[in-house]
Design a protein around this motif. Structure first.
Motif, PDB file in Angstrom:
ATOM      1  N   ASP A 181       0.897  -1.160   0.000  1.00  0.00           N
ATOM      2  CA  ASP A 181       0.000   0.000   0.000  1.00  0.00           C
ATOM      3  C   ASP A 181       0.934   1.208   0.000  1.00  0.00           C
ATOM      4  N   LEU A 182       1.033   1.899  -1.133  1.00  0.00           N
ATOM      5  CA  LEU A 182       2.027   2.973  -1.275  1.00  0.00           C
ATOM      6  C   LEU A 182       1.371   4.345  -1.357  1.00  0.00           C
ATOM      7  N   LYS A 183       1.941   5.302  -0.624  1.00  0.00           N
ATOM      8  CA  LYS A 183       1.429   6.671  -0.656  1.00  0.00           C
ATOM      9  C   LYS A 183       2.486   7.671  -1.123  1.00  0.00           C
ATOM     10  N   ARG A 190       5.596   2.045   7.630  1.00  0.00           N
ATOM     11  CA  ARG A 190       6.119   0.685   7.695  1.00  0.00           C
ATOM     12  C   ARG A 190       4.989  -0.182   8.258  1.00  0.00           C
ATOM     13  N   ALA A 191       4.833  -1.390   7.717  1.00  0.00           N
ATOM     14  CA  ALA A 191       3.748  -2.256   8.200  1.00  0.00           C
ATOM     15  C   ALA A 191       3.965  -2.596   9.673  1.00  0.00           C
ATOM     16  N   SER A 192       2.889  -2.606  10.423  1.00  0.00           N
ATOM     17  CA  SER A 192       2.968  -2.915  11.853  1.00  0.00           C
ATOM     18  C   SER A 192       3.345  -4.377  12.078  1.00  0.00           C
ATOM     19  N   GLN A 193       3.765  -4.670  13.295  1.00  0.00           N
ATOM     20  CA  GLN A 193       4.128  -6.040  13.646  1.00  0.00           C
ATOM     21  C   GLN A 193       2.921  -6.952  13.447  1.00  0.00           C
ATOM     22  N   LYS A 194       1.760  -6.446  13.848  1.00  0.00           N
ATOM     23  CA  LYS A 194       0.528  -7.228  13.743  1.00  0.00           C
ATOM     24  C   LYS A 194       0.241  -7.570  12.275  1.00  0.00           C
ATOM     25  N   GLU A 195       0.439  -6.584  11.411  1.00  0.00           N
ATOM     26  CA  GLU A 195       0.210  -6.781   9.977  1.00  0.00           C
ATOM     27  C   GLU A 195       1.183  -7.831   9.425  1.00  0.00           C
ATOM     28  N   ARG A 196       2.444  -7.745   9.838  1.00  0.00           N
ATOM     29  CA  ARG A 196       3.470  -8.664   9.335  1.00  0.00           C
ATOM     30  C   ARG A 196       3.188 -10.118   9.688  1.00  0.00           C
ATOM     31  N   GLU A 197       2.432 -10.325  10.756  1.00  0.00           N
ATOM     32  CA  GLU A 197       2.166 -11.699  11.188  1.00  0.00           C
ATOM     33  C   GLU A 197       1.048 -12.347  10.379  1.00  0.00           C
ATOM     34  N   LYS A 204       4.189  -1.425   3.384  1.00  0.00           N
ATOM     35  CA  LYS A 204       4.060  -0.006   3.039  1.00  0.00           C
ATOM     36  C   LYS A 204       5.330   0.552   2.398  1.00  0.00           C
ATOM     37  N   ASP A 205       5.348   1.868   2.221  1.00  0.00           N
ATOM     38  CA  ASP A 205       6.433   2.517   1.463  1.00  0.00           C
ATOM     39  C   ASP A 205       7.839   2.152   1.933  1.00  0.00           C
ATOM     40  N   LEU A 206       8.076   2.248   3.245  1.00  0.00           N
ATOM     41  CA  LEU A 206       9.434   1.979   3.738  1.00  0.00           C
ATOM     42  C   LEU A 206       9.813   0.523   3.511  1.00  0.00           C
ATOM     43  N   ASP A 207       8.839  -0.369   3.629  1.00  0.00           N
ATOM     44  CA  ASP A 207       9.102  -1.795   3.361  1.00  0.00           C
ATOM     45  C   ASP A 207       9.464  -1.980   1.891  1.00  0.00           C
ATOM     46  N   PHE A 208       8.731  -1.283   1.028  1.00  0.00           N
ATOM     47  CA  PHE A 208       8.973  -1.396  -0.419  1.00  0.00           C
ATOM     48  C   PHE A 208      10.401  -0.963  -0.742  1.00  0.00           C
ATOM     49  N   MET A 209      10.803   0.182  -0.167  1.00  0.00           N
ATOM     50  CA  MET A 209      12.135   0.713  -0.463  1.00  0.00           C
ATOM     51  C   MET A 209      13.230  -0.222   0.050  1.00  0.00           C
ATOM     52  N   GLN A 210      12.899  -0.971   1.085  1.00  0.00           N
ATOM     53  CA  GLN A 210      13.858  -1.924   1.642  1.00  0.00           C
ATOM     54  C   GLN A 210      13.866  -3.225   0.819  1.00  0.00           C
ATOM     55  N   ASP A 211      12.662  -3.729   0.494  1.00  0.00           N
ATOM     56  CA  ASP A 211      12.558  -5.017  -0.216  1.00  0.00           C
ATOM     57  C   ASP A 211      12.926  -4.888  -1.693  1.00  0.00           C
ATOM     58  N   ILE A 212      12.532  -3.773  -2.318  1.00  0.00           N
ATOM     59  CA  ILE A 212      12.690  -3.621  -3.766  1.00  0.00           C
ATOM     60  C   ILE A 212      13.395  -2.290  -4.035  1.00  0.00           C
ATOM     61  N   PRO A 213      14.626  -2.150  -3.527  1.00  0.00           N
ATOM     62  CA  PRO A 213      15.288  -0.844  -3.603  1.00  0.00           C
ATOM     63  C   PRO A 213      15.478  -0.338  -5.034  1.00  0.00           C
TER      64      PRO A 213
END
Length: 395
Positions: A181-183, A190-197, A204-213
């Motif tokens: 979900d990108l804004k 960043r996705a919450s811990q609850k979401e990650r489980e 979210k955006d920060l995860d995207f930049m980390q996973d798919i730099p």
């Protein structure tokens, strides 16, 4: 809390009735007053001369702007009988993963439509948007904006449950390996811990930049079509003073899927049963951005299930499923507050709620510079030796 099965049943009875009664009315142009009509019909459990008997408690079903929505459905190539068949011939499937908003989500059994419960404010806002939405769709049916097919309300036991019927961006028949979900904002994105489980988290955006730099690579025609569509859509949202919308990006990794199959089977047979493609016109991500441009062209769209072909930095083949979501939280009324205090706490530029034009520009910049990239054209043989480029090329 109306039980879910009663709500699903009431929705199907209501839609069957409203679409049926509409089909007896002659086709005509949409007039301004059509946007403000609300039709209401009472469904007593014992039935009436207009409605069938049913096993639920008595309820009332309201249809907003029936003639306008009939026009929208027609524009998207959805015939009344298909709409009815998809939504009402088999039980709706409840999706467990409801949004952050606490909305309930249902999907039709053929995967074509999503039904989402909306708050009173959102339903009101959609009603206000309809004339502008109509104008925009007439000029440009090729859009990544949500496709609204109907707005209804079920009244039962003193409660109003408002629902909107929309296009389903994520066909269940395609396994999504990642979902974002990108804004275009980085503050708390960043996705919450609850979401990650969760089984299928939304990052979210920060995860995207980390996973798919390096971003997702698209063929240049595709990249241009996507960015042009995003630009047009953002302009529309901006003109409505809408903000805080997101681009939902779901990724199916073809190469990874083949490896998963091979491991599961011990052989590398791919599944030959191909799920039925979507019926609605322009409803797939691919059609949303380029519609007729490639119809009958060389692109083998059957294999792509409506996804947009892309590659990652490793050169793996991907299919992207994308669309703009969350456009009904109207900025003007709700978000004024949020910005004033967030700005005090955090520097105003990166915060995710900002002036609509700033929001739109930042959103586009992120999507077309960070998230999506153009696959560089193959260098000509003479230059090849010099440029040791590692960017994925089309095979």
């Amino acid at each position: 809390q109306t039980t879910s099965s009663a709500l699903k049943g009431a929705i199907q009875l209501g839609i069957t009735h409203t679409v049926g009664s509409l089909s007896t009315k002659p086709e005509r142009d949409v007039l301004m007053q059509d946007f403000y009509v609300v039709e209401s019909i009472f469904f007593p459990s014992e039935g009436s001369n207009l409605t069938p008997a049913h096993h639920y408690n008595d309820f009332r079903f309201k249809t907003y702007a029936p003639v306008a929505f009939r026009y929208f459905r027609e524009l998207f190539g959805i015939r009344p009988d298909d709409y009815l068949y998809s939504l009402c011939s088999e039980p709706l499937i409840e999706l467990s993963n409801s949004g952050a908003s606490g909305s309930l989500f249902y999907v039709s059994s053929d995967d074509e439509f999503i039904i989402k419960t909306v708050q009173h404010k959102e339903a009101e806002f959609l009603q206000k948007l309809l004339p502008g939405y109509y104008m925009n769709l007439n000029q440009n049916p090729r859009t990544l904006l949500p496709k609204f097919y109907g707005l209804y309300c079920v009244q039962a036991g003193g409660k109003n449950i408002r629902i909107v019927v929309m296009n389903n961006l994520l066909p269940r028949s395609v396994k999504m390996h990642l979902k974002y979900d990108l804004k275009g904002s980085t503050y708390k994105r960043r996705a919450s811990q609850k979401e990650r489980e969760k089984v299928f988290p939304t990052y979210k955006d920060l995860d995207f930049m980390q996973d798919i730099p390096d971003g997702l690579f698209l063929d240049s025609d595709m990249y241009n079509a996507l960015c042009k569509t995003l630009q047009r859509d953002c302009l529309v949202l901006q003109s409505f003073k809408i903000m805080d919308y997101s681009l939902l990006v779901a990724i199916h990794n073809i190469d990874l899927a083949q490896r998963e199959h091979a491991m599961a089977d011990g052989t590398s047979q791919t599944d030959t049963r191909r799920p039925a493609a979507q019926k609605a016109l322009y409803s797939t991500a691919m059609e949303s951005i380029q519609g007729e441009a490639r119809r009958g062209g060389t692109i083998e769209t059957d294999d792509q299930m409506g996804g947009i072909p892309a590659r990652n930095a490793k050169g793996e083949r991907l299919l992207l499923y994308i669309g703009i979501i969350d456009v009904l939280q109207s900025y003007r009324f709700v978000k004024k507050l949020e910005h004033s205090w967030k700005a005090l706490v955090h520097d105003g530029d990166t915060v995710s709620v900002h002036r609509p034009s700033f929001y739109a520009e930042r959103f586009q910049r992120f999507m077309c510079n960070t998230a999506f990239k153009k696959i560089p054209l193959k260098p000509s043989p003479s230059k090849k030796s010099r440029s040791g480029t590692t960017v994925p090329r089309r095979s």
